[in-house]
Design an enzyme around this catalytic site. Structure first.
Site, PDB file in Angstrom:
ATOM      1  N   SER A  90       0.784  -1.339  -0.112  1.00  0.00           N
ATOM      2  CA  SER A  90       0.089  -0.045   0.080  1.00  0.00           C
ATOM      3  C   SER A  90       0.765   1.345  -0.180  1.00  0.00           C
ATOM      4  CB  SER A  90      -1.077  -0.148   1.216  1.00  0.00           C
ATOM      5  OG  SER A  90      -1.674  -1.328   1.264  1.00  0.00           O
TER       6      SER A  90
HETATM    7  N1  SAM Z   1      -0.118  -5.028   4.062  1.00  0.00           N
HETATM    8  C1  SAM Z   1       0.479  -5.463   2.775  1.00  0.00           C
HETATM    9  C2  SAM Z   1       1.931  -4.763   2.879  1.00  0.00           C
HETATM   10  O1  SAM Z   1       2.434  -3.989   3.731  1.00  0.00           O
HETATM   11  O2  SAM Z   1       2.350  -4.999   1.988  1.00  0.00           O
HETATM   12  C3  SAM Z   1      -0.375  -4.964   1.724  1.00  0.00           C
HETATM   13  C4  SAM Z   1      -1.474  -6.024   1.554  1.00  0.00           C
HETATM   14  S1  SAM Z   1      -2.291  -6.151   0.043  1.00  0.00           S
HETATM   15  C5  SAM Z   1      -2.955  -4.492  -0.339  1.00  0.00           C
HETATM   16  C6  SAM Z   1      -3.661  -7.283   0.565  1.00  0.00           C
HETATM   17  C7  SAM Z   1      -3.284  -8.571   1.030  1.00  0.00           C
HETATM   18  O3  SAM Z   1      -4.471  -9.137   1.580  1.00  0.00           O
HETATM   19  C8  SAM Z   1      -2.900  -9.307  -0.251  1.00  0.00           C
HETATM   20  O4  SAM Z   1      -1.541  -9.769  -0.082  1.00  0.00           O
HETATM   21  C9  SAM Z   1      -3.639 -10.346  -0.287  1.00  0.00           C
HETATM   22  O5  SAM Z   1      -3.283 -11.731  -0.983  1.00  0.00           O
HETATM   23  C10 SAM Z   1      -4.182 -10.349   1.093  1.00  0.00           C
HETATM   24  N2  SAM Z   1      -5.505 -11.306   1.339  1.00  0.00           N
HETATM   25  C11 SAM Z   1      -6.668 -10.928   0.540  1.00  0.00           C
HETATM   26  N3  SAM Z   1      -7.793 -11.901   1.267  1.00  0.00           N
HETATM   27  C12 SAM Z   1      -7.093 -12.431   2.200  1.00  0.00           C
HETATM   28  C13 SAM Z   1      -7.410 -13.264   3.427  1.00  0.00           C
HETATM   29  N4  SAM Z   1      -8.777 -13.758   3.377  1.00  0.00           N
HETATM   30  N5  SAM Z   1      -6.716 -13.623   4.299  1.00  0.00           N
HETATM   31  C14 SAM Z   1      -5.371 -13.264   4.327  1.00  0.00           C
HETATM   32  N6  SAM Z   1      -4.933 -12.421   3.470  1.00  0.00           N
HETATM   33  C15 SAM Z   1      -5.709 -12.156   2.296  1.00  0.00           C
END
Ligand code: SAM
Length: 229
Positions: free
Chosen positions: A65
């Protein structure tokens, strides 16, 4: 950009121009962003852009993000240092590292095993022994270590997943984007005296939360398709 000095300079600019200038001034928060080397959490070919004012791709169709959004979500948790925190959506591991600087214990859950593995490697190389990376469906939370003083979800849900509200400690805060593909709002939920209340913060744009209490692919895509009807 090459060399740690260049990255440090870019990081200092990021803190001043993107975070402090937009009104986030907590010294603890700013110190965490000054310390964590964001360039080590992005793919090597994108390192030059690690301190840019926006999100970047990290593989598997996911993103790290925008720095300001990471800072805003973290600030909304109001961490003082002794908390146990849960992050849903480890992605690159960058937000988990920031949380690791500001809280006592961090659990972070990622559904893509490859992303979780890479994030765990970087976090371990940087010495974050208080950050625990798990692979699984984060829409179910991580009950093994509940309750949490703070929970942050870095993917958009239609509504706060009930297991996350259950796993929130008394006095705790849950920060998450709520909405669909075309429109989301960042919300902060508070649990006080067993009662839940929430406030809307700003409009945001996140990738979808998947899993049992997240969006299915077809539901998420339908909003775009409807636009063309
Ligand atoms: N916090 C992260 C960083 O600092 O890089 C950015 C995260 S990215 C915007 C959103 C993440 O949520 C993705 O890696 C995606 O695979 C994960 N995600 C989506 N649904 C999920 C779930 N049900 N459980 C765990 N992770 C999930």
């Amino acid at each position: 950009m090459n060399g740690e000095t260049e990255y440090s300079k870019a990081r200092e600019m990021m803190v001043r121009e993107q975070i402090e200038r937009r009104g986030l001034r907590s010294p603890r928060l700013l110190a965490a962003f000054r310390k964590v080397p964001r360039h080590l959490f992005v793919p090597p070919d994108l390192r030059e852009r690690a301190y840019d004012d926006g999100p970047l791709p990290i593989g598997k169709g996911q993103t790290i993000s925008q720095p300001y959004i990471v800072a805003l979500m973290t600030s909304l948790l109001a961490l003082e240092g002794n908390e146990r925190v849960l992050e849903i959506g480890t992605g690159s591991g960058y937000q988990a590292a920031i949380l690791g600087e500001l809280a006592r214990e961090v659990h972070t859950v990622e559904r893509h095993a490859g992303l979780a593995l890479r994030a765990a490697e970087v976090l371990s190389q940087l010495g974050y022994v208080n950050v625990h990376v798990h692979t699984g469906d984060g829409s179910l939370g991580w009950p093994e270590s509940a309750p949490y003083d703070g929970i942050v979800v870095t993917a958009a849900a239609a509504a706060p997943p009930p297991p996350l509200l259950d796993q929130l400690a008394e006095g705790g805060r849950l920060v998450l984007p709520v909405g669909h593909r075309l429109e989301q709002v960042l919300q902060v939920w508070h649990k006080q005296g067993g009662q839940l209340t929430y406030e809307n913060i700003i409009p945001v744009s996140f990738v979808p939360l998947r899993g049992q209490y997240g969006w299915s692919e077809s539901e998420w895509e339908r909003y775009e398709a409807d636009d063309w009807l």
